[in-house]
Design an enzyme around this catalytic site. Structure first.
Site, short mmCIF file in Angstrom:
data_model
loop_
_atom_site.label_atom_id
_atom_site.label_comp_id
_atom_site.label_asym_id
_atom_site.label_seq_id
_atom_site.Cartn_x
_atom_site.Cartn_y
_atom_site.Cartn_z
N HIS A 17 1.24 -1.28 -0.46
CA HIS A 17 0.48 -0.33 0.03
C HIS A 17 0.62 1.00 -0.51
O HIS A 17 0.47 1.82 -0.83
CB HIS A 17 -0.71 0.58 1.24
CG HIS A 17 -1.69 -1.05 1.56
ND1 HIS A 17 -3.45 -0.86 0.96
CD2 HIS A 17 -1.70 -2.49 1.22
CE1 HIS A 17 -3.64 -2.16 1.11
NE2 HIS A 17 -3.27 -2.65 0.84
N ASP A 120 -5.29 6.27 2.20
CA ASP A 120 -5.46 4.43 2.44
C ASP A 120 -6.69 4.17 2.37
O ASP A 120 -6.76 4.62 3.38
CB ASP A 120 -4.72 4.00 2.77
CG ASP A 120 -4.62 2.34 2.34
OD1 ASP A 120 -3.60 2.19 1.16
OD2 ASP A 120 -5.14 1.44 2.23
#
Length: 304
Positions: A17, A120
Site C-alpha cells: 500500500h 489509504d
C-alpha cells in the site's frame, strides 16, 4: 503563515500500500506542493530512504498503539509473525485516529492545514477526522476503476450472494463485456459477512470510502475511461475519481531519465502490431496501454 499549498498523505502500514502512494507523493512534490507523510516510528526509516531526494516531502511521526496481541514494534503487516494477527493489527490502526487528529491540530496552530488529505482506503476513520477539520479527504486505491466498480456494485446489491459458482452474475451499474461468475471473485468478497470481524473491518472502511470527497486511482484514463463514471456513481456527494497512474513511472519521467522499460515496451508494441501475441490478449488494448505509459505518464496528474 504557510503560503505553499500543502497536502497530507497517510499510507496504510503495509509495503504494497505504501510504495505506490510514495510515488504519488513524489509526483505532487515535483509540482511544487509541500507534502507531509503521516507514519509511525518503525515505518519512518523505510520511507525516509525512498523520499531522501525530495526536500518538499516531510514526515510526521505518530505513535503506534501498544496492543497486547501484537509484538512490541510491530507496526507494519510485513512485521507480523503470523497472518493470524492481521485482524488485531487492522483493529489497532483505528487507534491512530487520536494522534492523527493531534497532528492536524498542530498544523492548524501554525496555519499550515493541508488543502486535502489523501489516505489509504483501509484508513476509513480518517474521513471523520478530516470532516472535523473541514479538510477534503481523498481516498487512495491501488485497484483500477473497473475492479472497484464491480466490487462496490456487488457489495451494494449483493447479486452474487445466492448464485451458484457457475451462474453468470449481474453487476448493476457496471458494463461487463465478459461473463463473470462467483468463482471469479476473491474469497473476501464471496464470503463477506458483517458478523465476521475481519469482514466488518472491510465493510466499515468501505462505508467511509463512499463518503470521501474524491478518489485517487493508480491507473490511467485511456484504460479506464468506460468505467470511471460507473465507479463515481457509487460514491455520495458527487465525488470525482481521478486516474493519475501508473505512479511507478513518475520518478523516471520527472527527472528526465530514459525509461529502462522503453526497449521491451516497444518490443511488445511491435509484437501486438504484427499479431504475434497470444490471442487471449487484445492487441488494440495492449497498444493503448503501452503507448499511454510511454507518451502520457503524468497527463492525468496534471488534470488533478
Amino acid at each position: 503563515m504557510a503560503s505553499q499549498h500543502h497536502i497530507v498523505i497517510f499510507p496504510f502500514l503495509a509495503q504494497g500500500h505504501t510504495l505506490p502512494i510514495l510515488d504519488l507523493s513524489k509526483a505532487l512534490s515535483c509540482r511544487g506542493l509541500k507534502v507531509t507523510i503521516i507514519t509511525t516510528p518503525s515505518n519512518s526509516p523505510f520511507i525516509r530512504l525512498i523520499i531522501s531526494r525530495y526536500p518538499e516531502i516531510h514526515l510526521r511521526e505518530i505513535s503506534f498503539p501498544l496492543v497486547e496481541a501484537l509484538p512490541k514494534g510491530c507496526e507494519n503487516t510485513a512485521q507480523l509473525p503470523s497472518m493470524d494477527l492481521l485482524l488485531p493489527f487492522l483493529t489497532a490502526t483505528k487507534q491512530l485516529q487520536q494522534p492523527f487528529e493531534q497532528a492536524l491540530r498542530d498544523m492548524s496552530q501554525v496555519q499550515d492545514l493541508p488543502i486535502c488529505v489523501i489516505s489509504d482506503s483501509y484508513l476509513g476513520w480518517t474521513n471523520t477526522s478530516c470532516r472535523a477539520f473541514n479538510i477534503p479527504r481523498l481516498v487512495f486505491h491501488g485497484m483500477g476503476a473497473f475492479s472497484m466498480a464491480v466490487r462496490k456494485s456487488l457489495l451494494a446489491h449483493q447479486t452474487h450472494k445466492h448464485k451458484s459458482n457457475t451462474e453468470p452474475l449481474c453487476v448493476p451499474g457496471v458494463r461487463l463485456d465478459f461473463q463473470l461468475t462467483k468463482t471469479d471473485l476473491p474469497k473476501s468478497l464471496r464470503e463477506m459477512d458483517y458478523d465476521n470481524p475481519l469482514s466488518r473491518f472491510h465493510l466499515e472502511a468501505e462505508e467511509s470510502d463512499l463518503e470521501s470527497w474524491g478518489v485517487i486511482i493508480n491507473s490511467f484514463t485511456e484504460l479506464e475511461k468506460d468505467h470511471i463514471a460507473s465507479l463515481e456513481s457509487f460514491y455520495k456527494n458527487g465525488a470525482k475519481a481521478w486516474c493519475v497512474g501508473p505512479f511507478l513511472l513518475y520518478e523516471e519521467t520527472m527527472e528526465g531519465k530514459e525509461d529502462p522499460s522503453r526497449t521491451w515496451v516497444e518490443w511488445l508494441i511491435n509484437k501486438a502490431v504484427i499479431g504475434s501475441l497470444p490471442t487471449s490478449l487484445p492487441a488494440a488494448l495492449l497498444i493503448t496501454f503501452l503507448k499511454s505509459i510511454i507518451c502520457h505518464p503524468s497527463r492525468d496528474c496534471n488534470r488533478l
